[in-house]
Write an enzyme that holds these catalytic residues in place. Structure first.
Site, PDB file in Angstrom:
ATOM      1  N   HIS A 106       1.097  -1.290   0.186  1.00 51.41           N
ATOM      2  CA  HIS A 106      -0.270  -0.038   0.056  1.00 51.41           C
ATOM      3  C   HIS A 106       0.339   0.934  -0.014  1.00 51.41           C
ATOM      4  O   HIS A 106       2.665   1.363   1.044  1.00 51.41           O
ATOM      5  CB  HIS A 106      -0.426  -0.045   1.426  1.00 51.41           C
ATOM      6  CG  HIS A 106      -1.881  -0.940   1.503  1.00 51.41           C
ATOM      7  ND1 HIS A 106      -1.222  -1.869   2.503  1.00 51.41           N
ATOM      8  CD2 HIS A 106      -2.974  -1.534   0.775  1.00 51.41           C
ATOM      9  CE1 HIS A 106      -1.813  -3.338   2.585  1.00 51.41           C
ATOM     10  NE2 HIS A 106      -3.296  -2.008   1.687  1.00 51.41           N
ATOM     11  N   ASP A 109       2.167   1.985   2.908  1.00 47.22           N
ATOM     12  CA  ASP A 109       3.056   0.558   4.143  1.00 47.22           C
ATOM     13  C   ASP A 109       5.454   1.705   3.629  1.00 47.22           C
ATOM     14  O   ASP A 109       5.618   1.360   4.142  1.00 47.22           O
ATOM     15  CB  ASP A 109       3.231  -0.286   3.075  1.00 47.22           C
ATOM     16  CG  ASP A 109       1.970  -0.915   3.362  1.00 47.22           C
ATOM     17  OD1 ASP A 109       1.296  -0.765   4.307  1.00 47.22           O
ATOM     18  OD2 ASP A 109       1.874  -1.371   2.575  1.00 47.22           O
TER      19      ASP A 109
END
Ligand code: XUL
Ligand code: CO
Length: 441
Positions: A106, A109
């Site tokens: 993501h 992240d």
């Protein structure tokens, strides 16, 4: 080892190799033999194993009852970019030591979200440049990217399905940045998982507008990415609930209907996750089969649930029987279309040694490898296929074949049945099918 930074984070752990079933080395593969050919392809090609950035590098084990327990030696710096670079170094050290070819992320992240969209974009762009170097040095590829459109409080009422257009637009901006990052890193696919795309109470919800808005949002993503030359596949990842009470992408069948209703069927397929299947009261293999029947079996998020509770525990796969049944569907439907096997799984909160992350992924890879070998043997060496074919043999000739070809009317069925009399009883032989699978485990 392909590190740009100098720190070795997983000290004392070298490259994980295949040592076979007789090995008692916990840091070796017992069944996953990357170059071994099964059903015409190497295991490496069948699976395209990927590390999930979020669980492996970001999740420190916090739960609603207590904070994280894992003292990761990366992301220790106060400066967000420096912390993110450490995290990327650790990620690539891990992926290459595992011998995996892929990872998934993501946007946030990679680096913490900043206070403004502009600064967040700058951070993501910086990390894209850094990851590009690391990918070049290691040969590791991006299986898929996605945007985290569910954690920030602004998305508490949904992202694309938010009742406030300003939030929808903000989600669109974030989606564009995540798509740009994915494309810049030659990502092979892009995932939509809509944890907040659903509702808590129908009383305050215009379901039709919300679902149509998600469709518009996805068509915009597709049109933008295609205009930029993206040739990969978009995946919807079904999940019935958690965090929302009712999520719109409930299961494979619901998501396929949505994809078709919204005119997305040329560009979208499904990413099936084991624990999401079981939360929807299905089996993993059921969801794979539904996706495959629609030509939409794109990718897999590998993990397992807990049969004694009802939430998304994201444990590492180790259920060989479940995986073997899944691999039967996988092999018989020609594998995954564009995707791979992403370990969307986390070590338990009390698994606090760094080597536990390796042990967990080794177990997951071995479970899939073993499942594949079992399924291949069942298909080729047992009477399974013949038994299954025989069960449907009445459609291979005579009136049964006419029915399949569409040349019978309801009156024809009536006339045929009248003459044929009471159908003979034929056993489903379920226990025999189960025993055959057991025999090859
Ligand atoms: C949540 C989940 C996500 C998606 C990507 O249950 O599976 O991690 O895989 O957003
Ligand atoms: Co997932």
């Amino acid at each position: 080892m392909a590190t740009i930074g100098n720190t070795e984070y997983f000290k004392g752990i070298g490259e994980i190799t295949y040592e076979g079933k007789a090995s008692d080395n916990p840091l070796a593969y017992k069944f996953y033999n990357p170059e071994q050919i099964v059903a015409g392809k190497s295991m490496r090609e069948h699976f395209k194993f990927a590390m999930a950035y979020w669980h492996t590098l970001c999740g420190t084990g916090g739960d609603p009852f207590g904070p994280g327990t894992k003292n990761f030696p990366w992301a220790t710096k106060n400066d967000p970019i420096e912390a993110a670079r450490e995290k990327a170094d650790a990620a690539f050290e891990f992926i290459t030591k595992m011998g995996f070819d892929y990872y998934c992320f993501h946007d946030y992240d990679l680096v913490d979200e900043a206070d403004s969209l502009a600064e967040s974009e700058k951070r993501v762009l910086h990390m894209v440049d850094y990851l590009k170097e690391k990918m070049k040095a290691s040969g590791v590829k991006l299986l898929w990217g996605t945007a985290n459109l569910f954690s920030h409080p602004r998305y508490m009422n949904g992202a694309a399905s938010n009742p406030n257009f300003d939030v929808v637009a903000r989600a669109g901006a974030q989606l564009k940045i995540a798509l740009d990052a994915t494309m810049e890193l030659n990502g092979e696919n892009y995932v939509f998982w809509g944890g907040r795309e659903g509702y808590m109470s129908l009383l305050n919800t215009d379901m039709k507008l919300e679902q149509d808005n998600i469709g518009r949002f996805m068509r915009m993503a597709r049109d933008y990415a295609r205009s930029q030359g993206f040739t990969g596949t978009f995946f919807i990842e079904p999940k019935p609930m958690e965090p929302s009470k009712h999520q719109y992408d409930f299961d494979a069948a619901t998501s396929i209907n949505f994809i078709r209703e919204q005119g997305l069927e040329k560009d979208f397929k499904l990413n099936i996750e084991v624990n999401h299947a079981t939360l929807a009261q299905h089996t993993f293999q059921h969801e794979l089969q539904v996706a495959a029947n629609a030509g939409m079996l794109g990718s897999i998020d590998a993990n397992r649930g807990d049969y004694q509770n009802g939430w998304d525990t994201d444990q590492f796969p180790n259920n060989v029987l479940e995986t073997a049944e899944a691999m039967l569907v996988f092999l018989k439907s020609g594998g995954l279309q564009g995707g791979g096997i992403n370990f969307d799984a986390k070590t338990r909160r009390n698994s606090t040694d760094l080597e536990d992350i390796f042990i967990a992924h080794i177990g997951g890879a071995d479970t899939f490898a073993r499942g594949l070998l079992v399924a291949d043997a069942v298909i080729n060496n047992s009477s399974y296929e013949e038994l299954l074919d025989n069960r449907y043999a009445s459609f291979n000739s005579g009136k049964g074949l006419d029915f399949v070809r569409g040349s019978l009317s309801l009156t024809d069925l009536h006339d045929y049945a009248k003459l044929a009399g009471e159908p003979e009883q034929r056993s489903g032989k379920q226990e025999l099918f189960e025993n055959i699978l057991n025999q090859y485990l």
